[in-house]
Design an enzyme around this catalytic site. Structure first.
Site, PDB file in Angstrom:
ATOM      1  N   ARG A  33     104.259  89.049  25.581  1.00  0.00           N
ATOM      2  CA  ARG A  33     104.140  87.972  24.583  1.00  0.00           C
ATOM      3  C   ARG A  33     102.778  87.981  23.891  1.00  0.00           C
ATOM      4  NH1 ARG A  33     107.749  83.471  24.836  1.00  0.00           N
ATOM      5  NH2 ARG A  33     109.752  84.452  25.191  1.00  0.00           N
ATOM      6  N   ARG A  37     103.129  82.110  19.845  1.00  0.00           N
ATOM      7  CA  ARG A  37     102.635  80.822  19.334  1.00  0.00           C
ATOM      8  C   ARG A  37     101.183  80.515  19.657  1.00  0.00           C
ATOM      9  NH1 ARG A  37     107.621  77.820  21.850  1.00  0.00           N
ATOM     10  NH2 ARG A  37     107.177  79.564  23.216  1.00  0.00           N
ATOM     11  N   ARG A  46     105.615  82.134  11.258  1.00  0.00           N
ATOM     12  CA  ARG A  46     106.832  81.547  11.841  1.00  0.00           C
ATOM     13  C   ARG A  46     107.324  80.366  10.996  1.00  0.00           C
ATOM     14  NH1 ARG A  46     110.645  79.517  13.680  1.00  0.00           N
ATOM     15  NH2 ARG A  46     111.191  78.936  15.806  1.00  0.00           N
ATOM     16  N   ASP A  83     113.772  89.889  20.423  1.00  0.00           N
ATOM     17  CA  ASP A  83     114.075  89.063  21.595  1.00  0.00           C
ATOM     18  C   ASP A  83     115.202  89.688  22.389  1.00  0.00           C
ATOM     19  OD1 ASP A  83     113.243  86.185  22.589  1.00  0.00           O
ATOM     20  OD2 ASP A  83     115.360  86.471  23.035  1.00  0.00           O
ATOM     21  N   TYR A 159     122.102  84.367  30.462  1.00  0.00           N
ATOM     22  CA  TYR A 159     122.082  83.519  29.255  1.00  0.00           C
ATOM     23  C   TYR A 159     123.461  83.458  28.604  1.00  0.00           C
ATOM     24  CZ  TYR A 159     116.999  83.212  29.409  1.00  0.00           C
ATOM     25  OH  TYR A 159     115.719  82.937  29.787  1.00  0.00           O
TER      26      TYR A 159
HETATM   27  O1  CP3 Z   1     105.128  89.862  22.080  1.00  0.00           O
HETATM   28  C1  CP3 Z   1     106.136  90.168  22.752  1.00  0.00           C
HETATM   29  O2  CP3 Z   1     106.159  90.145  24.006  1.00  0.00           O
HETATM   30  C2  CP3 Z   1     107.366  90.689  22.028  1.00  0.00           C
HETATM   31  C3  CP3 Z   1     108.363  89.739  21.701  1.00  0.00           C
HETATM   32  C4  CP3 Z   1     109.215  89.055  22.773  1.00  0.00           C
HETATM   33  C5  CP3 Z   1     109.714  87.750  22.601  1.00  0.00           C
HETATM   34  N1  CP3 Z   1     110.565  87.474  23.631  1.00  0.00           N
HETATM   35  C6  CP3 Z   1     109.385  86.870  21.474  1.00  0.00           C
HETATM   36  C7  CP3 Z   1     109.672  85.426  21.579  1.00  0.00           C
HETATM   37  C8  CP3 Z   1     109.723  89.538  23.972  1.00  0.00           C
HETATM   38  C9  CP3 Z   1     109.456  90.867  24.675  1.00  0.00           C
HETATM   39  C10 CP3 Z   1     110.596  88.543  24.500  1.00  0.00           C
HETATM   40  C11 CP3 Z   1     111.363  88.707  25.750  1.00  0.00           C
HETATM   41  C12 CP3 Z   1     112.186  87.604  26.227  1.00  0.00           C
HETATM   42  N2  CP3 Z   1     112.901  86.698  25.498  1.00  0.00           N
HETATM   43  C13 CP3 Z   1     112.459  87.359  27.596  1.00  0.00           C
HETATM   44  C14 CP3 Z   1     111.947  88.191  28.742  1.00  0.00           C
HETATM   45  C15 CP3 Z   1     110.547  87.853  29.117  1.00  0.00           C
HETATM   46  C16 CP3 Z   1     110.385  86.468  29.701  1.00  0.00           C
HETATM   47  O3  CP3 Z   1     109.732  85.661  29.031  1.00  0.00           O
HETATM   48  O4  CP3 Z   1     110.879  86.235  30.805  1.00  0.00           O
HETATM   49  C17 CP3 Z   1     113.299  86.231  27.668  1.00  0.00           C
HETATM   50  C18 CP3 Z   1     113.832  85.590  28.925  1.00  0.00           C
HETATM   51  C19 CP3 Z   1     113.586  85.840  26.336  1.00  0.00           C
HETATM   52  C20 CP3 Z   1     114.471  84.728  25.894  1.00  0.00           C
HETATM   53  C21 CP3 Z   1     113.691  83.686  25.190  1.00  0.00           C
HETATM   54  N3  CP3 Z   1     113.184  83.829  23.922  1.00  0.00           N
HETATM   55  C22 CP3 Z   1     113.361  82.398  25.661  1.00  0.00           C
HETATM   56  C23 CP3 Z   1     113.718  81.839  27.017  1.00  0.00           C
HETATM   57  C24 CP3 Z   1     112.643  81.779  24.646  1.00  0.00           C
HETATM   58  C25 CP3 Z   1     112.171  80.332  24.633  1.00  0.00           C
HETATM   59  C26 CP3 Z   1     110.953  80.139  25.398  1.00  0.00           C
HETATM   60  C27 CP3 Z   1     109.765  80.161  24.482  1.00  0.00           C
HETATM   61  O5  CP3 Z   1     108.760  80.766  24.858  1.00  0.00           O
HETATM   62  O6  CP3 Z   1     109.882  79.552  23.412  1.00  0.00           O
HETATM   63  C28 CP3 Z   1     112.500  82.694  23.575  1.00  0.00           C
HETATM   64  C29 CP3 Z   1     111.786  82.482  22.298  1.00  0.00           C
HETATM   65  C30 CP3 Z   1     110.724  83.469  21.917  1.00  0.00           C
HETATM   66  N4  CP3 Z   1     110.804  84.824  22.067  1.00  0.00           N
HETATM   67  C31 CP3 Z   1     109.483  83.169  21.289  1.00  0.00           C
HETATM   68  C32 CP3 Z   1     108.832  84.380  21.074  1.00  0.00           C
HETATM   69  C33 CP3 Z   1     107.506  84.596  20.397  1.00  0.00           C
HETATM   70  C34 CP3 Z   1     109.014  81.782  20.891  1.00  0.00           C
HETATM   71  C35 CP3 Z   1     109.883  81.253  19.791  1.00  0.00           C
HETATM   72  C36 CP3 Z   1     109.142  80.661  18.629  1.00  0.00           C
HETATM   73  O7  CP3 Z   1     108.237  81.266  18.041  1.00  0.00           O
HETATM   74  O8  CP3 Z   1     109.532  79.548  18.237  1.00  0.00           O
END
Ligand code: CP3
Length: 353
Positions: A33, A37, A46, A83, A159
């Site tokens: 990540r 944010r 975003r 994602d 999921y």
């Molecule tokens: O920078 C990076 O790591 C690359 C991008 C990336 C994202 N998600 C962007 C993201 C990666 C590699 C992921 C993986 C991901 N997504 C996982 C595995 C890693 C982990 O965190 O366990 C999972 C379970 C997801 C599913 C997911 N996506 C969830 C549960 C959420 C909500 C939680 C949150 O942090 O908001 C997301 C949203 C998400 N994916 C965001 C980002 C930057 C935030 C959304 C936003 O900007 O509004």
């Protein structure tokens, strides 16, 4: 490009060197990540991108947010901005990201409902992601490796079945226990989709792949073998056949003592360690099998200062005798001050073991 040029190009990249088991003078660093944010410039993009999925499917903006952390910090890798839930979306399941709530999917709860999903449009649907990689390829500095990724079938399935994240993944666990053959059909579908997706990511420029198995904790041994190890092994084997030499990092978060069996059973090139893995144990039981990545507590990164320095140095010292990629034990959280990330990257990149 000739074979020798290719070797030269790869050898510039510290992450690839470690994954090839070469010795490097300090570990490469990237952070799960690293785009997100906690960066004001991410929040800005975003805001103007529409929904989170629209951002993922906009190659120009997705490439831009992938590059943002690299402009600030001297990182050794870029990770594709996308994602793990793009796979269910591409299969035809309705996925949305709700502000403050995380992902919400229309649940699938029986084998019959799988009929609505299809592999037919995986490549077409995910074409913008491949275009993001293509753009990134030409924009990255020579020493920066490009990481593609997907969720592991088990985590993606949790999921798809539960409709959202849950502390115990009960919906998937219950389906898997009640109707293993039906649940196997779902896993098989996700394996097939993931193989197509990752192959095209490599064709588009990804040099390393990571499989996120965020919900691999607390599984009974037989379930862990069937739903975590076996599908991961299939993906690693399929990629190994079509794209030999592209390393895959597995991240079975929370798997604890099952990690050595996971490495041997799946054939991953390296393994991510969550924050709960004891380092002494990992040095003895994991590092002899493959390079290790991670373990730093994301909350130490929020705290910064001495707490961060102490933890980071302890990790560098623990893992200096073998393959090591510096990273967190889970993703950066939104309240992380970017200055703390800068401090961490400075510490790791100037470290002399
Ligand atoms: O920078 C990076 O790591 C690359 C991008 C990336 C994202 N998600 C962007 C993201 C990666 C590699 C992921 C993986 C991901 N997504 C996982 C595995 C890693 C982990 O965190 O366990 C999972 C379970 C997801 C599913 C997911 N996506 C969830 C549960 C959420 C909500 C939680 C949150 O942090 O908001 C997301 C949203 C998400 N994916 C965001 C980002 C930057 C935030 C959304 C936003 O900007 O509004």
């Amino acid at each position: 490009m000739s074979a020798s040029q290719q070797t030269l190009e790869r050898s510039n990249k510290r992450l690839l060197k470690v994954l090839e088991k070469s010795v490097v003078e300090r570990p490469p660093i990237w952070l799960m990540r690293q785009a997100g944010r906690y960066l004001p410039e991410y929040r800005e993009v975003r805001k103007g991108a529409g929904s989170f999925l629209e951002l993922c499917y906009n190659p120009k903006l997705a490439a831009e947010v992938t590059l943002q952390p690299l402009r600030r910090f001297n990182l050794d890798a870029a990770i594709l901005f996308a994602d793990i839930l793009l796979i269910p979306d591409a299969l035809g399941q309705k996925v949305s990201f709700q502000e403050g709530e995380g992902p919400v999917l229309e649940c699938i709860s029986s084998e019959a409902e799988l009929a609505a999903l299809s592999l037919d449009n995986i490549s077409g649907h995910l074409a913008p992601v491949f275009e993001t990689l293509d753009r990134l390829k030409s924009e990255l500095p020579d020493h920066v490796a490009l990481i593609g990724f997907a969720g592991s079938p088990w985590t993606v399935a949790t999921y798809m079945v539960g409709g959202r994240g849950s502390p115990d993944q009960r919906a998937a666990r219950i389906w898997a226990a009640r109707d293993p053959a039906g649940f196997q059909s779902l896993i098989n579908l996700v394996v097939d989709a993931t193989v197509i997706y990752l192959r095209e990511q490599v064709d588009a420029g990804a040099e390393v792949l990571q499989l996120f198995d965020s919900w691999a904790a607390n599984m009974p041994t037989a379930e862990f073998e069937r739903w975590v190890i076996a599908p991961t092994k299939q993906i690693v084997a399929a990629l190994g056949k079509s794209h030999p030499g592209v390393p895959i990092i597995g991240f079975p978060r929370g798997a604890g003592p099952a990690i050595p069996g996971y490495i041997q059973g799946t054939g991953v090139a390296a393994v991510g360690l969550d924050t709960g893995v004891p380092r002494d144990w990992a040095v003895e039981h994991v590092q002899p099998l493959c390079p290790v990545q991670g373990n730093l507590d994301p909350f130490a990164l929020v705290a910064g200062g001495e707490a961060l320095e102490r933890e980071a140095r302890a990790i560098l010292e623990s893992f200096k005798g073998g393959g090591h990629i510096f990273n967190l034990g889970h993703g950066i959280v939104p309240e992380t001050p970017p200055e703390h990330v800068a401090d961490l990257v400075d510490l790791v990149t100037s470290w002399q073991g």
